[in-house]
Design an enzyme around this catalytic site. Sequence first.
Site, PDB file in Angstrom:
ATOM      1  N   ARG A  31      -9.212   1.455   9.476  1.00  0.00           N
ATOM      2  CA  ARG A  31      -8.978  -0.109   9.795  1.00  0.00           C
ATOM      3  C   ARG A  31      -9.599  -0.832  10.222  1.00  0.00           C
ATOM      4  O   ARG A  31      -9.611  -2.299  10.765  1.00  0.00           O
ATOM      5  CB  ARG A  31      -7.469   0.314  10.422  1.00  0.00           C
ATOM      6  CG  ARG A  31      -6.024  -0.174   9.720  1.00  0.00           C
ATOM      7  CD  ARG A  31      -4.733   0.207  10.644  1.00  0.00           C
ATOM      8  NE  ARG A  31      -3.857  -0.913  10.416  1.00  0.00           N
ATOM      9  CZ  ARG A  31      -2.484  -0.663   9.775  1.00  0.00           C
ATOM     10  NH1 ARG A  31      -2.658   0.630   9.091  1.00  0.00           N
ATOM     11  NH2 ARG A  31      -1.560  -1.102   9.926  1.00  0.00           N
ATOM     12  N   ARG A  75      11.747  -5.561   4.299  1.00  0.00           N
ATOM     13  CA  ARG A  75      11.262  -3.881   4.796  1.00  0.00           C
ATOM     14  C   ARG A  75      12.418  -2.715   4.936  1.00  0.00           C
ATOM     15  O   ARG A  75      12.967  -3.034   6.079  1.00  0.00           O
ATOM     16  CB  ARG A  75       9.967  -3.731   4.908  1.00  0.00           C
ATOM     17  CG  ARG A  75       9.494  -2.538   4.821  1.00  0.00           C
ATOM     18  CD  ARG A  75       8.037  -2.001   5.019  1.00  0.00           C
ATOM     19  NE  ARG A  75       8.191  -1.546   6.168  1.00  0.00           N
ATOM     20  CZ  ARG A  75       6.518  -2.157   6.229  1.00  0.00           C
ATOM     21  NH1 ARG A  75       6.094  -1.077   4.925  1.00  0.00           N
ATOM     22  NH2 ARG A  75       5.597  -2.428   7.656  1.00  0.00           N
ATOM     23  N   ARG A 101      11.833  -1.561  10.851  1.00  0.00           N
ATOM     24  CA  ARG A 101      10.823  -1.038  11.709  1.00  0.00           C
ATOM     25  C   ARG A 101      10.719  -2.246  13.075  1.00  0.00           C
ATOM     26  O   ARG A 101      10.952  -3.442  12.321  1.00  0.00           O
ATOM     27  CB  ARG A 101       9.640  -0.295  11.369  1.00  0.00           C
ATOM     28  CG  ARG A 101       8.999   0.672   9.946  1.00  0.00           C
ATOM     29  CD  ARG A 101       8.360   0.325   9.695  1.00  0.00           C
ATOM     30  NE  ARG A 101       6.961   0.073  10.191  1.00  0.00           N
ATOM     31  CZ  ARG A 101       5.792   0.053   9.746  1.00  0.00           C
ATOM     32  NH1 ARG A 101       5.870   0.270   8.771  1.00  0.00           N
ATOM     33  NH2 ARG A 101       4.757  -0.103  10.238  1.00  0.00           N
ATOM     34  N   ARG A 115       0.050  -8.729  13.586  1.00  0.00           N
ATOM     35  CA  ARG A 115      -0.163  -7.452  12.984  1.00  0.00           C
ATOM     36  C   ARG A 115      -1.049  -8.420  11.773  1.00  0.00           C
ATOM     37  O   ARG A 115      -2.341  -7.681  11.167  1.00  0.00           O
ATOM     38  CB  ARG A 115       0.579  -6.526  12.341  1.00  0.00           C
ATOM     39  CG  ARG A 115       1.102  -5.522  13.043  1.00  0.00           C
ATOM     40  CD  ARG A 115       2.512  -5.391  12.525  1.00  0.00           C
ATOM     41  NE  ARG A 115       2.808  -4.371  11.714  1.00  0.00           N
ATOM     42  CZ  ARG A 115       3.585  -4.935  10.556  1.00  0.00           C
ATOM     43  NH1 ARG A 115       4.619  -4.897  11.237  1.00  0.00           N
ATOM     44  NH2 ARG A 115       3.303  -3.419   9.419  1.00  0.00           N
ATOM     45  N   LYS A 132       0.810  -1.409   0.250  1.00  0.00           N
ATOM     46  CA  LYS A 132      -0.031   0.083  -0.119  1.00  0.00           C
ATOM     47  C   LYS A 132       0.659   1.714   0.038  1.00  0.00           C
ATOM     48  O   LYS A 132       0.594   2.150  -1.275  1.00  0.00           O
ATOM     49  CB  LYS A 132      -0.834   0.013   1.729  1.00  0.00           C
ATOM     50  CG  LYS A 132      -1.293  -1.192   1.622  1.00  0.00           C
ATOM     51  CD  LYS A 132      -2.424  -1.399   2.718  1.00  0.00           C
ATOM     52  CE  LYS A 132      -2.533  -1.162   4.037  1.00  0.00           C
ATOM     53  NZ  LYS A 132      -1.256  -1.997   4.519  1.00  0.00           N
TER      54      LYS A 132
HETATM   55  P1  ADP Z   1       2.185  -1.299   7.657  1.00  0.00           P
HETATM   56  O1  ADP Z   1       2.108  -0.318   6.413  1.00  0.00           O
HETATM   57  O2  ADP Z   1       2.915  -2.217   7.598  1.00  0.00           O
HETATM   58  O3  ADP Z   1       0.523  -2.495   7.582  1.00  0.00           O
HETATM   59  P2  ADP Z   1       1.062   0.886   9.333  1.00  0.00           P
HETATM   60  O4  ADP Z   1       2.796   1.661   9.434  1.00  0.00           O
HETATM   61  O5  ADP Z   1       0.239   1.514   8.049  1.00  0.00           O
HETATM   62  O6  ADP Z   1       1.786  -0.548   8.577  1.00  0.00           O
HETATM   63  O7  ADP Z   1       1.481   0.339  10.336  1.00  0.00           O
HETATM   64  C1  ADP Z   1       1.808   0.774  11.945  1.00  0.00           C
HETATM   65  C2  ADP Z   1       0.935   0.588  13.101  1.00  0.00           C
HETATM   66  O8  ADP Z   1       0.527   1.722  13.567  1.00  0.00           O
HETATM   67  C3  ADP Z   1      -0.207  -0.300  13.497  1.00  0.00           C
HETATM   68  O9  ADP Z   1       0.206  -1.372  13.560  1.00  0.00           O
HETATM   69  C4  ADP Z   1      -0.869   0.162  14.493  1.00  0.00           C
HETATM   70  O10 ADP Z   1      -0.138   0.691  15.590  1.00  0.00           O
HETATM   71  C5  ADP Z   1      -0.390   1.229  13.807  1.00  0.00           C
HETATM   72  N1  ADP Z   1      -1.740   2.212  13.128  1.00  0.00           N
HETATM   73  C6  ADP Z   1      -1.210   2.624  11.343  1.00  0.00           C
HETATM   74  N2  ADP Z   1      -2.974   2.849  11.383  1.00  0.00           N
HETATM   75  C7  ADP Z   1      -3.145   2.736  11.914  1.00  0.00           C
HETATM   76  C8  ADP Z   1      -5.226   3.177  12.189  1.00  0.00           C
HETATM   77  N3  ADP Z   1      -6.075   3.633  10.922  1.00  0.00           N
HETATM   78  N4  ADP Z   1      -5.793   2.763  13.023  1.00  0.00           N
HETATM   79  C9  ADP Z   1      -5.256   2.089  14.513  1.00  0.00           C
HETATM   80  N5  ADP Z   1      -3.783   2.306  14.624  1.00  0.00           N
HETATM   81  C10 ADP Z   1      -3.093   2.249  13.144  1.00  0.00           C
HETATM   82  P1  ADP Z   2       2.516  -1.651   3.230  1.00  0.00           P
HETATM   83  O1  ADP Z   2       2.221  -0.011   3.211  1.00  0.00           O
HETATM   84  O2  ADP Z   2       0.870  -2.413   2.605  1.00  0.00           O
HETATM   85  O3  ADP Z   2       2.450  -2.471   4.189  1.00  0.00           O
HETATM   86  P2  ADP Z   2       4.625  -1.542   1.955  1.00  0.00           P
HETATM   87  O4  ADP Z   2       4.467  -0.748   0.309  1.00  0.00           O
HETATM   88  O5  ADP Z   2       5.389  -0.913   2.869  1.00  0.00           O
HETATM   89  O6  ADP Z   2       3.400  -2.461   2.506  1.00  0.00           O
HETATM   90  O7  ADP Z   2       5.736  -2.586   1.039  1.00  0.00           O
HETATM   91  C1  ADP Z   2       6.097  -3.600   2.188  1.00  0.00           C
HETATM   92  C2  ADP Z   2       7.136  -4.228   1.794  1.00  0.00           C
HETATM   93  O8  ADP Z   2       7.760  -4.912  -0.247  1.00  0.00           O
HETATM   94  C3  ADP Z   2       8.734  -3.435   1.144  1.00  0.00           C
HETATM   95  O9  ADP Z   2      10.321  -3.344   1.602  1.00  0.00           O
HETATM   96  C4  ADP Z   2       8.367  -2.454  -0.742  1.00  0.00           C
HETATM   97  O10 ADP Z   2       9.034  -2.045  -1.002  1.00  0.00           O
HETATM   98  C5  ADP Z   2       8.131  -4.221  -0.681  1.00  0.00           C
HETATM   99  N1  ADP Z   2       7.015  -4.120  -2.307  1.00  0.00           N
HETATM  100  C6  ADP Z   2       5.970  -3.430  -2.057  1.00  0.00           C
HETATM  101  N2  ADP Z   2       6.019  -3.737  -3.067  1.00  0.00           N
HETATM  102  C7  ADP Z   2       6.136  -4.950  -3.544  1.00  0.00           C
HETATM  103  C8  ADP Z   2       6.006  -5.935  -4.929  1.00  0.00           C
HETATM  104  N3  ADP Z   2       4.828  -5.130  -5.725  1.00  0.00           N
HETATM  105  N4  ADP Z   2       6.844  -6.779  -5.507  1.00  0.00           N
HETATM  106  C9  ADP Z   2       7.699  -7.053  -4.317  1.00  0.00           C
HETATM  107  N5  ADP Z   2       7.910  -5.695  -3.580  1.00  0.00           N
HETATM  108  C10 ADP Z   2       6.757  -5.699  -2.909  1.00  0.00           C
END
Ligand code: ADP
Ligand code: ADP
Length: 217
Positions: free
Chosen positions: A90, A129, A162, A173, A15
Amino acid sequence: MATYIVLLGPPGVGKGTQAEILAKQTGLAHISSGDLFRESIKNQTELGKLAQSYMHKGELVPDDVTIAMVKDRIFRPDCKLGAILDGFPRTPVQADAIRAMLNEVGEDINVVPFITAPDEILIERLSGRWTCRANGHIYHSVNNPPKKEGICDIDGSELYQRDDDKVETVKKRLRVYMEQTSPLIACYRDRGLLVEIKGDQAIFKVTEDLIAALKKS
Ligand code: ADP
Ligand code: ADP
């Protein structure tokens, strides 16, 4: 009329990566609730301290503070064309809140791309990541490495792993996603907004599918 896109999908599906690319291509603002929390943690604000106590356990931050934080962000001047929401809503309560916020100003969510990939791919992505300290730009040690190890291509800042990307927290998660976020899939499908996108393809391919979905919406 502005455009509001909600990127839905499990942690690690891409995302943030896609939101960054789409924001550049469309001029829409990229709003990542996770980035906003990490910014508050960096600045050691009260919100940051509260958020960190949930984030490091892999749990969701409570709805009331999360909603207030997004409400404060979504009507800033850089969002005049609209926004790509990444990681928000979420929970069903957050989904109702964003709808109410937008409806109040005569707007609504236009499309909800739902990006999917098998769990083993999500775990592999999150464990590789690397995130940029200054602005949250996203890399992967194998799939999308920076030109210079440990350094962000875009702003030259340090890359870090992270704390919540370690395997035990990632599994938590993914469970939290299934329990609290996945009910949104049916809600948005019922409203005719959901478009399924295969996330286990090359980054540029996922972007192409997303652009096609936006054009149709
Ligand atoms: P990822 O991109 O791997 O899904 P995020 O950066 O979106 O992770 O979120 C990291 C953490 O931040 C989540 O595990 C949660 O603790 C918190 N968080 C992010 N967005 C939300 C949300 N919309 N509601 C509640 N907690 C959130
Ligand atoms: P989210 O925000 O949904 O948690 P991220 O965009 O942070 O996901 O991506 C998670 C990890 O996967 C990062 O290390 C990113 O570089 C990698 N990644 C994202 N999209 C792809 C893809 N289409 N193929 C391979 N690796 C990807």
